[in-house]
Scaffold this motif. Structure first.
Motif, PDB file in Angstrom:
ATOM      1  N   UNK A 114       6.034  -6.865   2.104  1.00  0.00           N
ATOM      2  CA  UNK A 114       6.154  -8.173   1.463  1.00  0.00           C
ATOM      3  C   UNK A 114       7.595  -8.640   1.270  1.00  0.00           C
ATOM      4  N   UNK A 115       8.544  -7.779   0.897  1.00  0.00           N
ATOM      5  CA  UNK A 115       9.919  -8.265   0.691  1.00  0.00           C
ATOM      6  C   UNK A 115      10.601  -8.815   1.940  1.00  0.00           C
ATOM      7  N   UNK A 116      10.007  -8.646   3.126  1.00  0.00           N
ATOM      8  CA  UNK A 116      10.571  -9.272   4.317  1.00  0.00           C
ATOM      9  C   UNK A 116      10.464 -10.799   4.258  1.00  0.00           C
ATOM     10  N   UNK A 117       9.554 -11.317   3.436  1.00  0.00           N
ATOM     11  CA  UNK A 117       9.507 -12.758   3.209  1.00  0.00           C
ATOM     12  C   UNK A 117      10.601 -13.101   2.204  1.00  0.00           C
ATOM     13  N   UNK A 118      11.566 -13.909   2.612  1.00  0.00           N
ATOM     14  CA  UNK A 118      12.788 -14.088   1.824  1.00  0.00           C
ATOM     15  C   UNK A 118      12.726 -15.242   0.830  1.00  0.00           C
ATOM     16  N   UNK A 119      11.755 -16.126   0.965  1.00  0.00           N
ATOM     17  CA  UNK A 119      11.676 -17.288   0.089  1.00  0.00           C
ATOM     18  C   UNK A 119      10.403 -17.225  -0.762  1.00  0.00           C
ATOM     19  N   UNK A 120      10.506 -17.673  -2.012  1.00  0.00           N
ATOM     20  CA  UNK A 120       9.316 -17.705  -2.872  1.00  0.00           C
ATOM     21  C   UNK A 120       8.218 -18.562  -2.257  1.00  0.00           C
ATOM     22  N   UNK A 121       8.608 -19.648  -1.564  1.00  0.00           N
ATOM     23  CA  UNK A 121       7.612 -20.507  -0.925  1.00  0.00           C
ATOM     24  C   UNK A 121       6.810 -19.742   0.119  1.00  0.00           C
ATOM     25  N   UNK A 122       7.452 -18.779   0.796  1.00  0.00           N
ATOM     26  CA  UNK A 122       6.738 -17.965   1.782  1.00  0.00           C
ATOM     27  C   UNK A 122       5.777 -17.005   1.090  1.00  0.00           C
ATOM     28  N   UNK A 123       6.196 -16.415  -0.027  1.00  0.00           N
ATOM     29  CA  UNK A 123       5.295 -15.553  -0.785  1.00  0.00           C
ATOM     30  C   UNK A 123       4.067 -16.350  -1.221  1.00  0.00           C
ATOM     31  N   UNK A 124       4.282 -17.561  -1.717  1.00  0.00           N
ATOM     32  CA  UNK A 124       3.180 -18.389  -2.189  1.00  0.00           C
ATOM     33  C   UNK A 124       2.257 -18.770  -1.033  1.00  0.00           C
ATOM     34  N   UNK A 125       2.810 -19.105   0.113  1.00  0.00           N
ATOM     35  CA  UNK A 125       2.010 -19.418   1.300  1.00  0.00           C
ATOM     36  C   UNK A 125       1.141 -18.226   1.671  1.00  0.00           C
ATOM     37  N   UNK A 126       1.736 -17.048   1.731  1.00  0.00           N
ATOM     38  CA  UNK A 126       0.993 -15.832   2.067  1.00  0.00           C
ATOM     39  C   UNK A 126      -0.110 -15.578   1.050  1.00  0.00           C
ATOM     40  N   UNK A 127       0.207 -15.674  -0.230  1.00  0.00           N
ATOM     41  CA  UNK A 127      -0.794 -15.429  -1.267  1.00  0.00           C
ATOM     42  C   UNK A 127      -1.964 -16.403  -1.136  1.00  0.00           C
ATOM     43  N   UNK A 128      -1.664 -17.658  -0.878  1.00  0.00           N
ATOM     44  CA  UNK A 128      -2.739 -18.647  -0.737  1.00  0.00           C
ATOM     45  C   UNK A 128      -3.613 -18.350   0.475  1.00  0.00           C
ATOM     46  N   UNK A 129      -2.999 -17.912   1.574  1.00  0.00           N
ATOM     47  CA  UNK A 129      -3.791 -17.549   2.746  1.00  0.00           C
ATOM     48  C   UNK A 129      -4.695 -16.362   2.434  1.00  0.00           C
ATOM     49  N   UNK A 130      -4.163 -15.378   1.724  1.00  0.00           N
ATOM     50  CA  UNK A 130      -4.976 -14.209   1.375  1.00  0.00           C
ATOM     51  C   UNK A 130      -6.160 -14.629   0.515  1.00  0.00           C
ATOM     52  N   UNK A 131      -5.950 -15.539  -0.414  1.00  0.00           N
ATOM     53  CA  UNK A 131      -7.060 -15.972  -1.253  1.00  0.00           C
ATOM     54  C   UNK A 131      -8.194 -16.554  -0.414  1.00  0.00           C
ATOM     55  N   UNK A 132      -7.842 -17.265   0.675  1.00  0.00           N
ATOM     56  CA  UNK A 132      -8.891 -17.888   1.495  1.00  0.00           C
ATOM     57  C   UNK A 132      -9.704 -16.861   2.269  1.00  0.00           C
ATOM     58  N   UNK A 133      -9.162 -15.663   2.486  1.00  0.00           N
ATOM     59  CA  UNK A 133      -9.890 -14.665   3.282  1.00  0.00           C
ATOM     60  C   UNK A 133     -10.542 -13.590   2.412  1.00  0.00           C
ATOM     61  N   UNK A 134     -10.414 -13.716   1.095  1.00  0.00           N
ATOM     62  CA  UNK A 134     -11.062 -12.787   0.179  1.00  0.00           C
ATOM     63  C   UNK A 134     -12.435 -13.305  -0.224  1.00  0.00           C
ATOM     64  N   UNK A 135     -13.370 -12.382  -0.350  1.00  0.00           N
ATOM     65  CA  UNK A 135     -14.676 -12.712  -0.906  1.00  0.00           C
ATOM     66  C   UNK A 135     -14.529 -13.029  -2.396  1.00  0.00           C
ATOM     67  N   UNK A 136     -15.453 -13.783  -2.975  1.00  0.00           N
ATOM     68  CA  UNK A 136     -15.473 -13.921  -4.438  1.00  0.00           C
ATOM     69  C   UNK A 136     -15.518 -12.545  -5.093  1.00  0.00           C
ATOM     70  N   UNK A 137     -14.648 -12.334  -6.052  1.00  0.00           N
ATOM     71  CA  UNK A 137     -14.566 -11.029  -6.703  1.00  0.00           C
ATOM     72  C   UNK A 137     -13.690 -10.042  -5.964  1.00  0.00           C
TER      73      UNK A 137
END
Length: 243
Positions: A114-137
């Motif tokens: 994860x620290x290879x992403x250097x900008x907070x905006x990139x961390x947020x983008x990644x986190x949002x993408x992960x949320x879309x591929x997670x099942x509820x719960x």
């Protein structure tokens, strides 16, 4: 192509698990968060040691990494072990496209991916993408270094029959560190690599997780479950996908 011409991570792929063996607490954490038969994804899976461990215990295990040399070794070792796993060659910011319609009970991003992403905006983008591929719960687990003090930190030298890996981490600013490696093969010339890493405190990462729609737990030192302290060398955050 000589060893000196190879990308540093490609050179280390065949001995990666000798240098960085899979720790049992990491396996135990993943097993506890993903019941048997559920689908898991390890982002930054390297040569797939965690993916194989989960596949061997009845999980539908996926791994994603940007480095083709890592995935070549991952596929080979899974085949040799008679394990079924799914591999995706992509970066963190392409995770949603890479996995397509697959949905996961657990997504992990451990080690120093994860620290290879250097900008907070990139961390947020990644986190949002992960949320879309997670099942509820579903659960999302991330990890990063914590620099308790400024300056240069020499990390333990790692030795294998194939060579010696030396590592140095230097704090550059409040938000940036450099990570330098030098691998000296038993037979051959040294190969060096210098990459930049994002420095971020666990409370700042938790804020970004909440903004992306997660409910983060309290930070831990590592996968073994000890509470995070200011003097800790790293942190782990486990989060639930919000509704």
């Amino acid at each position: 192509m000589s060893a000196a011409d190879l990308p540093p991570w490609a050179l280390l792929a065949s001995i990666w698990e000798d240098l960085f063996p899979l720790r049992q607490p990491r396996v135990d954490l993943a097993l506890a968060l993903a019941p048997e038969g559920t689908r898991t994804l390890d982002v930054g899976c390297a040569t797939g040691s965690l993916v194989r461990a989960l596949a061997a215990r009845g999980r539908v295990a996926h791994g994603l990494d940007l480095e083709p040399a890592f995935l070549e070794v991952a596929r080979l070792r899974a085949r040799e072990s008679g394990l079924d796993a799914v591999w995706h060659e992509a970066g963190m910011l392409d995770v949603a496209r890479a996995v397509g319609s697959a949905r996961f009970r657990l997504v992990t991003c451990l080690g120093q991916t994860l620290p290879h992403l250097l900008e907070e905006a990139e961390w947020l983008d990644f986190f949002r993408q992960v949320r879309t591929i997670l099942e509820p719960g579903g659960r999302f687990v991330i990890q990063a270094v914590h620099d308790a003090a400024a300056g240069v930190r020499e990390l333990p030298v790692l030795r294998t029959a194939a060579g010696v890996l030396e590592r140095r981490r230097t704090v550059v600013s409040d938000t940036l560190a450099t990570f330098e490696t030098r691998f000296t093969p038993t037979a051959g010339e040294p190969v060096t690599s210098l990459v930049r890493h994002r420095r971020i405190r666990p409370e700042a990462a938790a804020r970004l997780l909440r903004e992306a729609g997660f409910l983060p737990d309290a930070p831990l030192v590592d996968e073994a479950g000890s509470p995070f302290l200011e003097s800790s060398a790293g942190w782990v955050l486990s989060s639930a996908r919000g509704s």
